[in-house]
Design an enzyme around this catalytic site. Structure first.
Site, short mmCIF file in Angstrom:
data_model
loop_
_atom_site.label_atom_id
_atom_site.label_comp_id
_atom_site.label_asym_id
_atom_site.label_seq_id
_atom_site.Cartn_x
_atom_site.Cartn_y
_atom_site.Cartn_z
N SER A 131 0.80 -1.22 0.00
CA SER A 131 0.00 0.00 0.00
C SER A 131 0.84 1.27 0.00
CB SER A 131 -0.95 0.02 1.21
OG SER A 131 -0.23 0.25 2.40
N LYS A 167 1.18 3.83 7.14
CA LYS A 167 0.54 4.75 6.19
C LYS A 167 1.11 6.16 6.36
CE LYS A 167 -2.65 1.98 4.37
NZ LYS A 167 -2.00 0.74 4.84
#
Length: 207
Positions: A131, A167
């Site tokens: 991601s 993230k």
């Protein structure tokens, strides 16, 4: 502890005893001292001479800091190194329940990543997932993180609603959320809880 042993030796001309180490760090038992010394010996940071009360040996001459070279002709003289613990892996994808585990250490040059000699707030995690590939973070990379307040745009290890993930920390309209760096993954808006566990300060990739 390694710094304390080296400083004591440099000032007193001999290494500290186990009881002096216990008193300095406030350990409740001698077993705690022995546990730390065994780990340091296993990592090659010290040697312990048998049957000697002050048998701690650091393989550096007096005046040299642990991890520094003492050879004036060595181009790496003055370089400060530290062993950063790897606490398992972190999903770079959908957040998942992740137990913290000790997975060895990685040795780093402190100056190259701008860290002070004390690295007690620094740790490393292995990346699982894709991601964050547009931020240059790939599956199986090792991220080094420091426990500090995040700035807008920082890449963080976060506990979000009970699960962990890697993230980009983003603030919009005064509200923080976690941004993926891969269009295949959705951004994450915490429903209840967002705890920043560490801010990324370096990335390691093994060939």
């Amino acid at each position: 502890m390694l710094d304390f042993i080296a400083d004591y030796r440099d000032k007193q001309g001999m290494p500290p005893s186990r009881r002096e180490i216990q008193a300095h760090f406030g350990f409740k038992s001698m077993a705690a001292v022995d546990g730390h010394l065994r780990l340091m010996e296993k990592k090659g940071a010290i040697r312990r001479a048998a049957n000697k009360a002050r048998g701690l040996v650091i393989d550096k001459p007096q005046g040299a800091r642990p991890g520094q070279s003492s050879d004036a002709n060595n181009p790496s003289e003055g370089t400060r190194f530290a062993s950063i613990p790897i606490y398992g892996s972190i999903p770079a994808g959908v957040p998942a329940d992740q137990m913290q585990e000790n997975d060895g250490c990685v040795r780093v040059d402190l100056d190259s990543i701008g860290l002070p000699p004390s690295t007690s707030r620094t740790f490393a995690l292995r990346v699982r997932g894709e991601s964050m590939i547009n931020a240059g973070i790939l599956d199986k990379d090792i991220v080094i993180l420091d426990f500090r307040p995040p700035s807008d745009g920082a890449i963080v290890a976060a506990l979000v609603d009970g699960d962990t993930t890697l993230k980009r920390y983003t603030v919009k309209g005064g509200k923080p959320f976690l941004k993926a760096e891969n269009p295949k993954f959705k951004n994450i808006i915490p429903a209840q809880e967002l705890v920043i566990q560490g801010v990324m300060i370096a990335l390691l990739r093994r060939a």
